[in-house]
Motif scaffolding. Structure first.
Motif, PDB file in Angstrom:
ATOM      1  N   ILE A   4       1.187  -1.157   0.148  1.00  0.00           N
ATOM      2  CA  ILE A   4       0.003  -0.091  -0.362  1.00  0.00           C
ATOM      3  C   ILE A   4       0.526   1.149   0.063  1.00  0.00           C
ATOM      4  CG2 ILE A   4      -0.520   0.187   2.123  1.00  0.00           C
ATOM      5  CD1 ILE A   4      -3.368   0.997   1.787  1.00  0.00           C
ATOM      6  N   PHE A   5       1.879   1.163   0.491  1.00  0.00           N
ATOM      7  CA  PHE A   5       3.024   1.911   0.564  1.00  0.00           C
ATOM      8  C   PHE A   5       3.115   2.450  -0.734  1.00  0.00           C
ATOM      9  CE2 PHE A   5       3.431   1.701   5.377  1.00  0.00           C
ATOM     10  CZ  PHE A   5       2.764   2.322   6.380  1.00  0.00           C
ATOM     11  N   PHE A  27       5.047  11.682   4.795  1.00  0.00           N
ATOM     12  CA  PHE A  27       3.346  10.836   4.528  1.00  0.00           C
ATOM     13  C   PHE A  27       3.025  11.383   5.935  1.00  0.00           C
ATOM     14  CE2 PHE A  27       2.470   6.912   4.217  1.00  0.00           C
ATOM     15  CZ  PHE A  27       3.497   6.446   4.060  1.00  0.00           C
ATOM     16  N   LEU A  28       1.456  11.714   5.764  1.00  0.00           N
ATOM     17  CA  LEU A  28       0.703  11.626   7.372  1.00  0.00           C
ATOM     18  C   LEU A  28       0.138  10.078   7.183  1.00  0.00           C
ATOM     19  CD1 LEU A  28      -0.703  14.739   7.817  1.00  0.00           C
ATOM     20  CD2 LEU A  28       1.118  14.827   8.894  1.00  0.00           C
ATOM     21  N   ASP A  29       0.576   9.854   8.812  1.00  0.00           N
ATOM     22  CA  ASP A  29       0.076   8.575   8.517  1.00  0.00           C
ATOM     23  C   ASP A  29      -1.897   9.034   8.921  1.00  0.00           C
ATOM     24  OD1 ASP A  29       0.819   5.362  10.436  1.00  0.00           O
ATOM     25  OD2 ASP A  29      -1.401   6.111  10.896  1.00  0.00           O
ATOM     26  N   ILE A  30      -2.469   8.221   8.239  1.00  0.00           N
ATOM     27  CA  ILE A  30      -4.069   8.244   8.108  1.00  0.00           C
ATOM     28  C   ILE A  30      -4.735   8.303   9.936  1.00  0.00           C
ATOM     29  CG2 ILE A  30      -4.829   5.878   7.585  1.00  0.00           C
ATOM     30  CD1 ILE A  30      -5.173   9.295   5.847  1.00  0.00           C
ATOM     31  N   ASN A  31      -3.700   6.886  11.009  1.00  0.00           N
ATOM     32  CA  ASN A  31      -4.942   7.233  12.036  1.00  0.00           C
ATOM     33  C   ASN A  31      -3.869   7.735  13.202  1.00  0.00           C
ATOM     34  OD1 ASN A  31      -5.580   4.254  10.528  1.00  0.00           O
ATOM     35  ND2 ASN A  31      -7.483   6.026  10.826  1.00  0.00           N
ATOM     36  N   LEU A  39       4.482   9.187   9.104  1.00  0.00           N
ATOM     37  CA  LEU A  39       5.660   7.922   8.156  1.00  0.00           C
ATOM     38  C   LEU A  39       7.051   8.471   7.546  1.00  0.00           C
ATOM     39  CD1 LEU A  39       2.317   5.868   8.159  1.00  0.00           C
ATOM     40  CD2 LEU A  39       4.103   5.738   9.788  1.00  0.00           C
ATOM     41  N   LEU A  85       7.546  -0.347  14.397  1.00  0.00           N
ATOM     42  CA  LEU A  85       6.998  -1.774  14.857  1.00  0.00           C
ATOM     43  C   LEU A  85       6.883  -2.128  13.463  1.00  0.00           C
ATOM     44  CD1 LEU A  85       5.021   1.342  16.451  1.00  0.00           C
ATOM     45  CD2 LEU A  85       4.454  -0.474  16.866  1.00  0.00           C
ATOM     46  N   GLY A  86       5.588  -1.362  12.364  1.00  0.00           N
ATOM     47  CA  GLY A  86       5.943  -2.779  10.993  1.00  0.00           C
ATOM     48  C   GLY A  86       5.594  -4.118  11.043  1.00  0.00           C
ATOM     49  N   LEU A  87       4.381  -4.017  11.865  1.00  0.00           N
ATOM     50  CA  LEU A  87       3.624  -5.293  11.640  1.00  0.00           C
ATOM     51  C   LEU A  87       2.471  -5.377  11.161  1.00  0.00           C
ATOM     52  CD1 LEU A  87       3.763  -6.667  15.588  1.00  0.00           C
ATOM     53  CD2 LEU A  87       5.376  -7.081  13.688  1.00  0.00           C
ATOM     54  N   GLU A  88       2.243  -3.944  10.996  1.00  0.00           N
ATOM     55  CA  GLU A  88       0.502  -4.213  10.119  1.00  0.00           C
ATOM     56  C   GLU A  88       1.084  -4.130   8.194  1.00  0.00           C
ATOM     57  OE1 GLU A  88      -1.772  -0.709  10.961  1.00  0.00           O
ATOM     58  OE2 GLU A  88      -2.568  -1.273   9.052  1.00  0.00           O
ATOM     59  N   VAL A  89       2.303  -3.400   8.456  1.00  0.00           N
ATOM     60  CA  VAL A  89       2.360  -3.086   6.895  1.00  0.00           C
ATOM     61  C   VAL A  89       3.635  -3.229   6.633  1.00  0.00           C
ATOM     62  CG1 VAL A  89       2.273  -1.132   5.328  1.00  0.00           C
ATOM     63  CG2 VAL A  89       0.383  -0.965   6.636  1.00  0.00           C
ATOM     64  N   HIS A  93       9.183   1.235   7.099  1.00  0.00           N
ATOM     65  CA  HIS A  93       8.488   2.475   7.894  1.00  0.00           C
ATOM     66  C   HIS A  93       8.846   2.809   9.573  1.00  0.00           C
ATOM     67  CE1 HIS A  93       5.625   0.105   8.176  1.00  0.00           C
ATOM     68  NE2 HIS A  93       4.627   0.732   9.583  1.00  0.00           N
ATOM     69  N   HIS A  95       7.912   5.829  11.896  1.00  0.00           N
ATOM     70  CA  HIS A  95       7.215   6.172  12.655  1.00  0.00           C
ATOM     71  C   HIS A  95       7.777   7.956  13.757  1.00  0.00           C
ATOM     72  CE1 HIS A  95       3.033   3.975  12.546  1.00  0.00           C
ATOM     73  NE2 HIS A  95       4.413   3.210  12.895  1.00  0.00           N
TER      74      HIS A  95
HETATM   75  P1  5GP Z   1       3.003  -0.492  11.686  1.00  0.00           P
HETATM   76  O1  5GP Z   1       2.760  -1.273  10.912  1.00  0.00           O
HETATM   77  O2  5GP Z   1       3.580   0.725  12.010  1.00  0.00           O
HETATM   78  O3  5GP Z   1       2.491  -1.011  13.015  1.00  0.00           O
HETATM   79  O4  5GP Z   1       1.997   1.003  11.624  1.00  0.00           O
HETATM   80  C1  5GP Z   1       1.546   0.792   9.994  1.00  0.00           C
HETATM   81  C2  5GP Z   1       0.797   2.342  10.330  1.00  0.00           C
HETATM   82  O5  5GP Z   1       0.585   2.698   8.905  1.00  0.00           O
HETATM   83  C3  5GP Z   1      -0.665   2.585  10.479  1.00  0.00           C
HETATM   84  O6  5GP Z   1      -0.209   3.514  12.098  1.00  0.00           O
HETATM   85  C4  5GP Z   1      -1.762   3.229  10.093  1.00  0.00           C
HETATM   86  O7  5GP Z   1      -2.225   3.504  10.158  1.00  0.00           O
HETATM   87  C5  5GP Z   1      -0.629   3.302   8.472  1.00  0.00           C
HETATM   88  N1  5GP Z   1      -1.454   2.886   7.633  1.00  0.00           N
HETATM   89  C6  5GP Z   1      -1.811   1.911   6.962  1.00  0.00           C
HETATM   90  N2  5GP Z   1      -1.902   1.935   6.421  1.00  0.00           N
HETATM   91  C7  5GP Z   1      -2.585   3.052   5.127  1.00  0.00           C
HETATM   92  C8  5GP Z   1      -2.911   3.973   4.264  1.00  0.00           C
HETATM   93  O8  5GP Z   1      -3.076   3.609   3.532  1.00  0.00           O
HETATM   94  N3  5GP Z   1      -2.300   4.981   4.406  1.00  0.00           N
HETATM   95  C9  5GP Z   1      -1.869   6.230   5.679  1.00  0.00           C
HETATM   96  N4  5GP Z   1      -1.479   7.691   5.606  1.00  0.00           N
HETATM   97  N5  5GP Z   1      -0.706   5.522   6.538  1.00  0.00           N
HETATM   98  C10 5GP Z   1      -1.762   3.780   6.913  1.00  0.00           C
END
Ligand code: 5GP
Length: 131
Positions: A4-5, A27-31, A39, A85-89, A93, A95
């Motif tokens: 997605i990034f 870019f700004l984190d969406i949440n 990020l 962290l990087g466990l979601e995407v 990246h 933060h």
């Molecule tokens: P992590 O992988 O470090 O645990 O978290 C991934 C971060 O990416 C989260 O804080 C989440 O809000 C952010 N994120 C996930 N998808 C998107 C997206 O499509 N756009 C943006 N701007 N941030 C995202």
């Protein structure tokens, strides 16, 4: 399939862009966990931060330093905190989060939901201070 990034870097998915150089993108984190949560990513898609080459890692770190300086000017704060962290995407990246107290870095609390207009203003303000 591109992360997605990577799709954000390619302009296929919109974002609130803050800064860019040849190798990196911010870019700004969406949440956001705090206003101005940014990020910072390498354009080269690598899942795990520490799998980046030395050159990519150094480039990303120095780029993040410049973004953090711009962020601190745009969002006055005691310090800019950094976390990985990087466990979601699965695209490395960093933060960057403006902090005034330790709990401002808390990833478990409810995320902010800021209006698009405010997100745009924050991104523009950081971009204007980026050198
Ligand atoms: P992590 O992988 O470090 O645990 O978290 C991934 C971060 O990416 C989260 O804080 C989440 O809000 C952010 N994120 C996930 N998808 C998107 C997206 O499509 N756009 C943006 N701007 N941030 C995202």
């Amino acid at each position: 399939m591109a992360s997605i990034f990577s799709r954000i870097v390619a302009g296929e998915i919109p974002c609130y862009k803050v800064a860019e150089d040849a190798n990196n993108f911010a870019f700004l984190d969406i949440n956001p966990v705090a206003k101005g949560h940014v990020l910072v990513i390498p354009k080269h898609e690598v899942d795990y931060l520490f799998d980046l080459s030395d050159e990519e890692y150094a480039s990303l770190t120095l780029f993040a330093k410049r973004v953090a300086a711009a962020l601190k000017k745009a969002i006055p704060c005691v310090k800019v905190g950094e976390a990985v962290l990087g466990l979601e995407v699965p695209h490395a990246h960093i933060h960057l989060i403006p902090i005034n107290k330790e709990s401002d870095m808390n990833f478990f609390k409810e995320k902010l939901q800021l209006p698009a207009e405010e997100m745009m203003q924050i991104a523009e303000s950081i971009a204007a201070n980026f050198q």
